[in-house]
Design an enzyme around this catalytic site. Sequence first.
Site, mmCIF file in Angstrom:
data_model
loop_
_atom_site.group_PDB
_atom_site.id
_atom_site.type_symbol
_atom_site.label_atom_id
_atom_site.label_comp_id
_atom_site.label_asym_id
_atom_site.label_seq_id
_atom_site.Cartn_x
_atom_site.Cartn_y
_atom_site.Cartn_z
ATOM 1 N N SER A 41 1.008 -1.020 -0.028
ATOM 2 C CA SER A 41 0.045 -0.306 0.043
ATOM 3 C C SER A 41 0.733 1.335 -0.165
ATOM 4 O O SER A 41 0.591 2.443 -0.682
ATOM 5 C CB SER A 41 -0.867 -0.208 1.620
ATOM 6 O OG SER A 41 -0.057 -0.327 2.300
ATOM 7 N N HIS A 248 -0.486 5.786 7.229
ATOM 8 C CA HIS A 248 0.078 5.817 5.322
ATOM 9 C C HIS A 248 0.568 7.285 5.124
ATOM 10 O O HIS A 248 -0.619 8.283 5.767
ATOM 11 C CB HIS A 248 -1.502 5.317 4.477
ATOM 12 C CG HIS A 248 -1.275 3.718 4.358
ATOM 13 N ND1 HIS A 248 -2.652 3.409 5.443
ATOM 14 C CD2 HIS A 248 -0.879 2.537 3.622
ATOM 15 C CE1 HIS A 248 -1.903 1.922 5.470
ATOM 16 N NE2 HIS A 248 -1.222 1.587 4.012
#
Length: 267
Positions: A41, A248
Amino acid sequence: MRRSRLVTLAVSLAASIGATLTLAVPAQAAPSDRYVALGDSYASGVGAGSYTSESGSCQRSTNAYPALYNANVKPASYKSVACSGATTTDVINNQLSALSSTTTLVSVTIGGNDVGFANIMTTCVLDGESQCVAAVQAAEDKARAELSGKLAKVYSGIRSKAPSARVVVVGYPVFYQLGTVCVGLSANSRAKINEGINLVDDITRSAAASAGFTFADVRSVFVGHQLCSYGEKWLHALNFASIGISYHPTAAGQSGGYYPVFRSAAG
């Protein structure tokens, strides 16, 4: 008449000089790299928004560092098969097929899911300091025992599929700035999480060196932009409305952190 001839001569001379200068400037060669991006990711760009429809649950973002490299450098070809949730096994089974003997540049960010980044952060948020520290310690033990070998298999597969490619292994940012006033997790939890990330990056760097690959270390460039820092945050904090983007990089983290480090390493 004499003035007219002088004007004509001057115009002709200027045109001649202009043509000479134009010919003297070498034509810019078109980038010839055939670039393939692999990974999880952090490589697909979860958290950076603007996901491509074709990527589905892999969530490949046009703001991710591989896509930014493609947009700015314009290699001869580009393909990203990076996918949210990918492990080293997923790269081997599902992503290496994108490589070929004509591939000249490869990037890969992988390893975090093999030691359970997501589960660790869930434990740390929900179960308190002692459980958080224990979860990170278990992940560190797993990383020391298994991660180097798993990465070696990925890197061997890359070299087998793309024998002539330059390979850049891109690491992970450390999540927290320590020593600041910060709500949420305890200082001990934050320090232990950072310790675990540093271990994963250090193991990855050593494995990359053993394979003859370049390691692109993003840790220093994220300093001042981490969670609990006083600068612009380049990482998402815990987000209950969109849990998948938590921890993230933001679009700014991809463009200001990941992209310049990768571009420098890619040459």
